[in-house]
Design an enzyme around this catalytic site. Structure first.
Site, PDB file in Angstrom:
ATOM      1  N   GLY A  78       0.832  -1.201   0.000  1.00  0.00           N
ATOM      2  CA  GLY A  78       0.000   0.000   0.000  1.00  0.00           C
ATOM      3  C   GLY A  78       0.864   1.247   0.000  1.00  0.00           C
ATOM      4  O   GLY A  78       2.056   1.195   0.332  1.00  0.00           O
TER       5      GLY A  78
ATOM      6  N   GLN B 152       3.110  10.005   0.873  1.00  0.00           N
ATOM      7  CA  GLN B 152       4.412   9.363   0.719  1.00  0.00           C
ATOM      8  C   GLN B 152       5.090   9.716  -0.601  1.00  0.00           C
ATOM      9  O   GLN B 152       6.274   9.432  -0.789  1.00  0.00           O
ATOM     10  CB  GLN B 152       4.286   7.838   0.846  1.00  0.00           C
ATOM     11  CG  GLN B 152       3.915   7.398   2.264  1.00  0.00           C
ATOM     12  CD  GLN B 152       3.853   5.894   2.362  1.00  0.00           C
ATOM     13  OE1 GLN B 152       2.840   5.290   2.040  1.00  0.00           O
ATOM     14  NE2 GLN B 152       4.939   5.277   2.794  1.00  0.00           N
TER      15      GLN B 152
ATOM     16  N   CYS C 103       7.414   0.157   6.588  1.00  0.00           N
ATOM     17  CA  CYS C 103       6.867   1.314   5.878  1.00  0.00           C
ATOM     18  C   CYS C 103       7.855   1.731   4.804  1.00  0.00           C
ATOM     19  O   CYS C 103       9.055   1.827   5.066  1.00  0.00           O
ATOM     20  CB  CYS C 103       6.653   2.460   6.871  1.00  0.00           C
ATOM     21  SG  CYS C 103       6.074   3.979   6.107  1.00  0.00           S
ATOM     22  N   LEU C 104       7.352   1.985   3.604  1.00  0.00           N
ATOM     23  CA  LEU C 104       8.247   2.367   2.508  1.00  0.00           C
ATOM     24  C   LEU C 104       8.971   3.679   2.796  1.00  0.00           C
ATOM     25  O   LEU C 104      10.010   3.951   2.212  1.00  0.00           O
ATOM     26  CB  LEU C 104       7.462   2.475   1.187  1.00  0.00           C
ATOM     27  CG  LEU C 104       6.837   1.172   0.672  1.00  0.00           C
ATOM     28  CD1 LEU C 104       6.073   1.421  -0.620  1.00  0.00           C
ATOM     29  CD2 LEU C 104       7.894   0.100   0.457  1.00  0.00           C
TER      30      LEU C 104
ATOM     31  N   HIS D  19      -2.791   1.438   8.342  1.00  0.00           N
ATOM     32  CA  HIS D  19      -1.453   2.054   8.232  1.00  0.00           C
ATOM     33  C   HIS D  19      -1.513   3.303   7.338  1.00  0.00           C
ATOM     34  O   HIS D  19      -0.955   4.350   7.671  1.00  0.00           O
ATOM     35  CB  HIS D  19      -0.485   1.002   7.671  1.00  0.00           C
ATOM     36  CG  HIS D  19       0.921   1.473   7.444  1.00  0.00           C
ATOM     37  ND1 HIS D  19       1.992   0.971   8.150  1.00  0.00           N
ATOM     38  CD2 HIS D  19       1.447   2.384   6.586  1.00  0.00           C
ATOM     39  CE1 HIS D  19       3.109   1.558   7.743  1.00  0.00           C
ATOM     40  NE2 HIS D  19       2.806   2.413   6.780  1.00  0.00           N
ATOM     41  N   GLU D  20      -2.236   3.195   6.214  1.00  0.00           N
ATOM     42  CA  GLU D  20      -2.310   4.340   5.277  1.00  0.00           C
ATOM     43  C   GLU D  20      -3.181   5.464   5.857  1.00  0.00           C
ATOM     44  O   GLU D  20      -2.896   6.641   5.649  1.00  0.00           O
ATOM     45  CB  GLU D  20      -2.832   3.907   3.902  1.00  0.00           C
ATOM     46  CG  GLU D  20      -2.126   2.731   3.224  1.00  0.00           C
ATOM     47  CD  GLU D  20      -0.617   2.792   3.204  1.00  0.00           C
ATOM     48  OE1 GLU D  20      -0.016   3.871   3.381  1.00  0.00           O
ATOM     49  OE2 GLU D  20       0.001   1.719   3.040  1.00  0.00           O
TER      50      GLU D  20
ATOM     51  N   HIS E 190      -1.055   7.437   7.990  1.00  0.00           N
ATOM     52  CA  HIS E 190      -0.259   8.385   7.193  1.00  0.00           C
ATOM     53  C   HIS E 190      -1.059   9.656   6.902  1.00  0.00           C
ATOM     54  O   HIS E 190      -0.533  10.761   6.966  1.00  0.00           O
ATOM     55  CB  HIS E 190       0.139   7.768   5.849  1.00  0.00           C
ATOM     56  CG  HIS E 190       1.434   7.003   5.878  1.00  0.00           C
ATOM     57  ND1 HIS E 190       2.624   7.566   6.286  1.00  0.00           N
ATOM     58  CD2 HIS E 190       1.726   5.729   5.532  1.00  0.00           C
ATOM     59  CE1 HIS E 190       3.589   6.652   6.195  1.00  0.00           C
ATOM     60  NE2 HIS E 190       3.071   5.528   5.754  1.00  0.00           N
TER      61      HIS E 190
HETATM   62 ZN    ZN Z   1       3.934   3.639   5.541  1.00  0.00          ZN
END
Ligand code: ZN
Length: 174
Positions: free
Chosen positions: A45, A50, A93-94, A135-136, A139
């Protein structure tokens, strides 16, 4: 088009993203960029912030474990209507490369969101996909998963995070 991923501790990751009210064609392009960027980085995701877009938008691969992932799911203004159960598994997390920690989240979520055409939808997700949606949404609220790690464990993380901070400072100085 691949877009650079905003990395910790970039202050943009603390921003609260704004609701999407108009669903113009530019969002399709943004969704395609986000999907390409997410898949290139092997993520499941990705939230718009991000890649530096402070709007409440995310993409997610529902078929992340299949060779042909098909179209990604694009969600705008996601809102949790109900949560059920709990599960603690390792999360990453990216935007925080190489850091993984156990995080407790609901196992099942019911989410209301708008699709690319602006239509309201309600869907249920379980396991990793439920975790990904939560998680998103974090963000979108300027929250990172490391803030959900218990304080005791966060001490362990400190060294890794300091390393990322140092890299970030070096990078922005160039
Ligand atoms: Zn993340």
């Amino acid at each position: 088009m691949l877009r650079p991923i905003v990395l910790y501790p970039d202050p943009r990751l603390k921003m609260k993203s704004k609701a999407v009210l108009q669903f113009g064609p530019e969002l399709k392009e943004l969704a395609a960029d986000m999907t390409e960027t997410m898949r290139d980085a092997c993520g499941v995701g990705l939230a718009a912030i991000q890649i530096g877009e402070p709007i409440r938008m995310m993409v997610m691969d529902e078929h992340y474990d299949q060779e042909d992932k098909g179209e990604s799911l694009v969600m705008f203004n996601p809102e949790v209507l109900a949560e059920e159960g709990s599960e603690t598994i390792e999360e990453g997390c990216l935007s925080i490369p190489d850091v993984r920690e156990d995080v407790e989240r609901s196992f099942k979520v019911k989410v209301k969101y708008r699709d690319l055409g602006g239509l309201e939808k309600v869907s249920e997700f379980e396991g990793l996909l439920a975790r990904c949606v939560l998680h998103e949404i974090d963000h979108m609220n300027g929250q990172l998963f490391i803030q959900r790690v218990p304080a005791v464990k966060r001490l362990f993380l400190k060294k890794q995070l300091d390393h990322l901070k140092k890299n970030y400072q070096e990078a922005v100085r160039l």
